[in-house]
Each structure stands twice: as structure tokens, then as C-alpha cells.
Scaffold this motif. Sequence first.
Motif, PDB file in Angstrom:
ATOM      1  N   CYS A 117       0.852  -1.187   0.000  1.00  0.00           N
ATOM      2  CA  CYS A 117       0.000   0.000   0.000  1.00  0.00           C
ATOM      3  C   CYS A 117       0.888   1.236   0.000  1.00  0.00           C
ATOM      4  O   CYS A 117       1.861   1.308   0.750  1.00  0.00           O
ATOM      5  N   SER A 118       0.558   2.183  -0.866  1.00  0.00           N
ATOM      6  CA  SER A 118       1.355   3.416  -0.904  1.00  0.00           C
ATOM      7  C   SER A 118       0.554   4.643  -0.475  1.00  0.00           C
ATOM      8  O   SER A 118       0.907   5.773  -0.777  1.00  0.00           O
ATOM      9  N   CYS A 119      -0.562   4.383   0.220  1.00  0.00           N
ATOM     10  CA  CYS A 119      -1.312   5.516   0.787  1.00  0.00           C
ATOM     11  C   CYS A 119      -0.433   6.208   1.830  1.00  0.00           C
ATOM     12  O   CYS A 119       0.350   5.555   2.515  1.00  0.00           O
ATOM     13  N   PHE A 146      -4.659   6.767   4.697  1.00  0.00           N
ATOM     14  CA  PHE A 146      -5.124   5.438   5.077  1.00  0.00           C
ATOM     15  C   PHE A 146      -5.914   5.503   6.376  1.00  0.00           C
ATOM     16  O   PHE A 146      -6.948   4.844   6.529  1.00  0.00           O
ATOM     17  N   CYS A 183      -8.699   0.910   0.943  1.00  0.00           N
ATOM     18  CA  CYS A 183      -7.970   1.789   0.031  1.00  0.00           C
ATOM     19  C   CYS A 183      -7.881   1.096  -1.324  1.00  0.00           C
ATOM     20  O   CYS A 183      -8.109  -0.107  -1.430  1.00  0.00           O
ATOM     21  N   HIS A 218      -5.537   0.022  -2.988  1.00  0.00           N
ATOM     22  CA  HIS A 218      -4.504  -1.009  -3.151  1.00  0.00           C
ATOM     23  C   HIS A 218      -4.934  -2.378  -2.648  1.00  0.00           C
ATOM     24  O   HIS A 218      -4.288  -3.367  -2.922  1.00  0.00           O
TER      25      HIS A 218
HETATM   26 ZN    ZN Z   1      -3.396   2.052   0.145  1.00  0.00          ZN
END
Ligand code: ZN
Length: 574
Positions: A204-206, A211, A221, A223
Motif C-alpha cells: 500500500c502506498s497511501c 489510510f 484503500c 490497493h
Molecule cells: Zn493504500
Amino acid sequence: MNDELRDRIEREVETHALVNAVKHGSEADVGAIMGPLMGENPEFREHGDEIPSVAGPVVAEVNGLSADERRERLADLAPDRLEELDREDEGDDTVLPDLPNAEEYDEIRMRLAPNPNGPWHVGHARMPAVIGTYAEEYDGEFIVRFDDTDPETKRPLLWAYDEILDEVEYLGFEPAEVYRASDRLETYYDHARDLIEKGGAYTCSCSGETFSELKNSAEACPHREKDHETTMAEFEEMVDGEYESGEKVLRVKTDIEHKNPALRDWVAFRIIDTPHPREEAEQFRCWPMLDFQSGVDDHLTGVTHIIRGIDLQDSAKRQQFVYDYFDWEYPEVVHWGHVQVDEYDVKMSTSTIRELIESGELDGWDDPRAPTIPSVRRRGIRGEALVDAMVELGTSTSNVDLAMSSVYANNRELIDDEADRYFFVRQPSEEFTLADDAPDAAHPPVHPDHEDRGTRDIDPGSRVSIETQDVPADGERVWLKGFGCFRRDGDELDYAGDDITAVREEGVDVIHWVPADSATLTQMRHMDGDVVGYAEPGLREAEPDEMVQFERVGFARVDRQEADDETVVYFAHE
Ligand SMILES: [Zn+2]
């Protein structure tokens, strides 16, 4: 009062006195037995005035018996009461509650999981004390696992690993195995890959903030639904160091609508740019969070029982998701409350103590004012004294207070016998010239309970030094311990004989003293601030690490003999 009643009272008093004496391992006390005596024999109450005179001689007789004779007599008079006392006694030895479901395991195996970001504070002794005691009681074992997977905010101190192992040994325990989590990164990566294969994790790149907002409104999210090949590829990039801190995390897929938001899709791995201080681990950037790492390790190392703080209840719940993916059985968990320690001005936290040392306010981790294991150890407090006091606190879910006075009481029992006695005159002090007729040597005992260890031989010289607070008024007498009675005449002390009735019947104070010309300069490091004074010359012969008792001051551990005729000791307790 007729003879029959008198006989009955005497017999009841004797029983109660025996119970009282056996229970406390000391002499019986008339005051302490009157309540139970009257409570159990209401018919005695109308004779309340006469009973003490009947009871007195009976109690005195009981107190004249040896411990064994008391037990024998109580076995004759009231065998039930003796059995009851013995049962209570056994209860005292096993204050720890049984471990949950212990019978379901072939061998009990527990773990101590310290963070090596500093030596232990006093509160840290509770876990090894309790786990070590359980391991002994169940004939099981425990392991030490250093949870050193946060090279940044809980950065390990390289020397703290060995220091902590040394402290475990000081407390009297030996781990079956020792692990360092930072040696096991590949194992955690492998389990992450397994978890990804099973669809139990996603990269996850939030941002943390984004997030958090989604999570708090129970929303996934974007992802979360990516295919696991993509997640696997991105996780390998994390492992290979292709991201910077904050760019990517690996999350465990739990229940995004779980009623406890803390359990929703928690982070298992993140990127930390700061290299680990251990050379063996400095190349890694992708680090597991504690819940992932410790959860995997508890299973892989065969831990059957975990003890952890009541505030960490979410850990087991988070880890349960991972255990479910892998179809593992979660270990038994005991949650306990926090322990607080009184008598210290410094807060019991590794980071606070570390800051005070770095700013120079404390001399080091073993400064007598620091609430740490190295400090109590340097003061001559035995690990056993600390362990017994910690075990007595039990494992309840409420917060508990450790009174250092109970540690000191335990320690006193352990060291009193071996500690030779010395005089130590603290500053401020005053000097007095001895009159010519004073004896030319003083011979106080090395230990008052052990005549066989002989006497000290102190040459008083021509002048003695006594603490200002002990100085008698002009014309008054004072008893210099082990030396004799003296009468003050200005700045002289005239010899007034060695008849001890001066002390026993005439109220002359007994004080400690040192020869002014040959006393040894002594620095006593103390948790309330250092004390300087002079000890009798014999202290120069004491070996480092020896425990001594300064009469009327307290017990101390001899730390070192300096070359310039100074002795440094650490105060233990009164
Ligand atoms: Zn995410």
C-alpha cells in the motif's frame, strides 16, 4: 476464677501463643493473641481484667521454647492448627497463579523479549523474575529474544545485548536459547511471501493520513484489491531497498470493517532509511513491525505461554489474523498490569534515563539515583532480593507498586550474616583529644552475631572524630562503641570507665567514632546524594564487591579502593 477455668484459659493461651510464634517464626506477643483468644472464647470476656496476669507466664514459657519444641507442643495441643499453618506456608511459596492450560503442553516454554535500547530499569526485572520462576516451577524453560527490529525510534545500543543477558544471569536465571530478531529478517520475508501467496497481505502506498481516514470510516484503500503477483513484485522491491521511508508498506488483510479500528489492515512491514547499528543487519531497509515479527517468532520458537501488559491486548488480536492464515495455534496469553516503583525521583523509562545520562545529570546507567538494574546491582542488592519481591506482586491485571523497602528487607536477610561491621563518621564531624588514661585500643566485634569472627583492633591514637549530631553537651557522657565511656570536657574526652550500666541504666548514648589521625577518607555514593566521611582504618583492607555494614548508618557495597587512600562505597539500604 476457679481452677478449672484457670486451666482452660492457660491451655487456650498456650495454643494461641504457639500459633502466633510458629506463624511468625518469632516470640509470641501477648497483645497479638488477646483478640483471637477472646473472639473464640466469649466466656472468657467477663474475666478480661484477670486474663493478662494468667497469660503472661504461659506466654513467657512458650517463648522459652526452641522453634522445634514449639511445633512439637502445638502438634500435641492442636494438630489441626499446625497443619493449617503449614498449608498457609506452602501457599506463600507459590504466589504465582497456575499458568492457563499448562497440562496441555509437553513442556512449558516462555519468552523474554527485550528491546536492547538500553540496560533494564528496575521494573524490567519483573518479566524475567516471573518467567524464570514459572520455568522452574513447571520444569520448563524460557528463551531470550531481542526484538530489535526498529533501528530508528527504538534504536538498539550495541552493548545492551550482552548487558541484558548479564542482568538475566544476575537475577539468577539462564535462558535455554538466545535470538536476535535482526538476524532473522529472511525468515520474516519468507513468511510475508507466504502470506501474500495466501492473499493475506497487500502493498500500500497511501500516506499514513489518507489510510487512517479511510480505515476510520471502514473503507478499503484502492490497493487492497490488487492481484497478489503485483503485491509480490512490490514487496520484493521493498526488500531490495527500492523505496524510501514512507513510500510503501505491506499490510495484513484483516477485516476493514472490524469493530476495533486498531485491528483493520495493520502494517506488517515498512521501510526505514536509517541503517541498523548491528553490522549483520545494516544492509536491510525493509523492517517488520513488532506484531508481525514477534507473532511469527513466538510460533517458530515454540513459545507456549506469553505474558504481556494489559495495554497490549490488541497485539494478540492482530496477530491472530496471521495465525489464522497460517493455521497456527496461538500461545496462551496472560495479561498483567503495570508495575511502578517508589522511592526514585527519576522516571522509570529507558528513554528518560538515557536522556539524563546524555545531558550529564546522571553519571551513567549505574548511578545510584538511576532506577536501573545496573544501579541496584552496584549498590550490592542481590538479584534474588529483587526477584522475590517481584514474584510476590503476582500477575494480576491491576497495576501494582513495588516498594523498594521490600527489596531491601529481602536483601538484608541475604547479606546481614556476611557483612562485617565498621564505623563510618559522616561529615560534619568534630574532633576531640583523648585523655591520657583512655585505653590504647578498642575491640568492637567484627559481627555482633558471630563471636567466632573475632574483634576489630582499632588504635584510637590521640584524637577521635565523631559526628556533629552525636557530640554530647559539655560535661555529659557518651559511650564510644567498642571502646568505653567518656565524659566531654571542652574539646577533650575524659575516660569514664567501661561499666555498661551507664548505657543500660543511666541513658548514656552509644555512638560510633573513628580515630581522627588514621581514619580512611570514604565516599559513599547514595541515591539521595553522595555522602563523604571517614571510616575506621580497617575498611582499607575490604575487597571490592564486599558488603559491609556501617554501624548506625546502613549496609554498603565496597566499590573500589583508590590509590590516594580513599575508599568508595555504594549505599545499599539501612
Ligand atoms: Zn493504500
